[in-house]
Design a protein around this motif. Structure first.
Motif, PDB file in Angstrom:
ATOM      1  N   HIS A 208     -79.063  -9.914  72.006  1.00 52.28           N
ATOM      2  CA  HIS A 208     -78.235  -9.082  71.127  1.00 52.28           C
ATOM      3  C   HIS A 208     -79.064  -8.408  70.041  1.00 52.28           C
ATOM      4  O   HIS A 208     -80.104  -8.934  69.630  1.00 52.28           O
TER       5      HIS A 208
ATOM      6  N   GLN B  71     -68.555 -19.003  67.042  1.00 46.79           N
ATOM      7  CA  GLN B  71     -67.219 -18.431  66.870  1.00 46.79           C
ATOM      8  C   GLN B  71     -67.213 -17.067  67.539  1.00 46.79           C
ATOM      9  O   GLN B  71     -66.793 -16.942  68.678  1.00 46.79           O
ATOM     10  N   CYS B  72     -67.759 -16.047  66.885  1.00 48.30           N
ATOM     11  CA  CYS B  72     -67.794 -14.743  67.574  1.00 48.30           C
ATOM     12  C   CYS B  72     -68.840 -14.753  68.687  1.00 48.30           C
ATOM     13  O   CYS B  72     -68.755 -14.005  69.637  1.00 48.30           O
ATOM     14  N   GLY B  73     -69.874 -15.583  68.541  1.00 46.10           N
ATOM     15  CA  GLY B  73     -70.888 -15.716  69.587  1.00 46.10           C
ATOM     16  C   GLY B  73     -72.007 -14.696  69.529  1.00 46.10           C
ATOM     17  O   GLY B  73     -72.919 -14.745  70.360  1.00 46.10           O
ATOM     18  N   PHE B  74     -71.966 -13.811  68.555  1.00 45.56           N
ATOM     19  CA  PHE B  74     -72.998 -12.765  68.534  1.00 45.56           C
ATOM     20  C   PHE B  74     -74.389 -13.345  68.325  1.00 45.56           C
ATOM     21  O   PHE B  74     -75.363 -12.919  68.941  1.00 45.56           O
TER      22      PHE B  74
ATOM     23  N   THR C   7     -75.332 -16.376  69.053  1.00 43.62           N
ATOM     24  CA  THR C   7     -75.573 -17.537  69.913  1.00 43.62           C
ATOM     25  C   THR C   7     -76.774 -17.403  70.858  1.00 43.62           C
ATOM     26  O   THR C   7     -77.562 -18.351  70.969  1.00 43.62           O
TER      27      THR C   7
ATOM     28  N   CYS D 254     -76.238 -16.736  61.086  1.00 45.34           N
ATOM     29  CA  CYS D 254     -74.901 -16.805  61.682  1.00 45.34           C
ATOM     30  C   CYS D 254     -73.907 -16.556  60.565  1.00 45.34           C
ATOM     31  O   CYS D 254     -73.950 -17.228  59.538  1.00 45.34           O
TER      32      CYS D 254
ATOM     33  N   CYS E  30     -70.611 -16.799  60.948  1.00 50.21           N
ATOM     34  CA  CYS E  30     -69.300 -17.400  61.217  1.00 50.21           C
ATOM     35  C   CYS E  30     -69.232 -18.900  60.991  1.00 50.21           C
ATOM     36  O   CYS E  30     -68.256 -19.393  60.435  1.00 50.21           O
ATOM     37  N   THR E  31     -70.209 -19.644  61.469  1.00 53.52           N
ATOM     38  CA  THR E  31     -70.006 -21.090  61.657  1.00 53.52           C
ATOM     39  C   THR E  31     -70.301 -21.953  60.438  1.00 53.52           C
ATOM     40  O   THR E  31     -69.910 -23.109  60.412  1.00 53.52           O
TER      41      THR E  31
END
Ligand code: FES
Ligand code: FES
Length: 165
Positions: free
Chosen positions: A49, A110-113, A115, A146, A148-149
């Motif tokens: 990404h 969460q969104c996985g971007f 990850t 990250c 989100c997490t």
């Protein structure tokens, strides 16, 4: 080395970059200015990404000759003759890699971007430093972002992945 490597290329001229991509011989066609991240994604390997595109977030992390690099900061032509492994190398035949399973088990996304970058980094750490200390795990995880997490589940997943290797 390609036949183009010994002379200057015009900005829009494409070089043929021969490398080993995820264990297979491959040739990427890339202008001198094209990043490794863009060149790899152009092959359909979109698991790498692009977030910040200037070396801060780590979402674009791949392994170059077994070392993690931010592929937005590496030119595709710099990968000539080298090994590049992306997140797609990890899951075999639809079966998740143990590091990916650890991320799933700990709900480390969460969104996985972010990850793919964390998973590549975690696999590298598990392979290189399976006995990494808590502090070292924190140091490696803190190299990427990250939003989100809150990081706790990512830290738990990486610790778990190290323990299970
Ligand atoms: Fe490469 Fe953020 S996209 S570090
Ligand atoms: Fe959304 Fe990490 S899960 S940025």
């Amino acid at each position: 080395m390609t036949e183009h490597a010994s002379r200057w290329l015009a900005p829009d001229e494409r070089a043929e970059v021969a490398l080993v991509l995820n264990g297979e011989n491959a040739v990427l066609e890339a202008e001198p200015r094209r990043t490794l991240a863009d060149a790899v994604r152009a092959t359909g390997l979109t698991g790498t990404h692009l977030g910040c595109e200037h070396g801060v977030c780590g979402a674009c992390t791949v392994l170059l000759d077994d070392e993690p690099v931010r592929s937005c900061l590496v030119l595709a032509v710099q990968a000539a003759g080298r090994r590049v492994d992306t997140v797609e190398r990890l899951a075999a035949g639809g079966t998740l890699h143990p590091v990916q399973e650890a991320f799933l088990r700990h709900r480390a996304l969460q969104c996985g971007f972010c990850t793919p970058g964390f998973v590549v980094l975690a696999e590298w750490l598990a392979r290189r430093e399976p006995d990494a200390s808590e502090e070292r795990v924190g140091e490696v995880v803190s190299s990427s972002l990250c939003r989100c997490t809150g990081y706790a589940p990512i830290l738990a997943a990486v610790r778990d992945a190290l323990g299970r290797r």
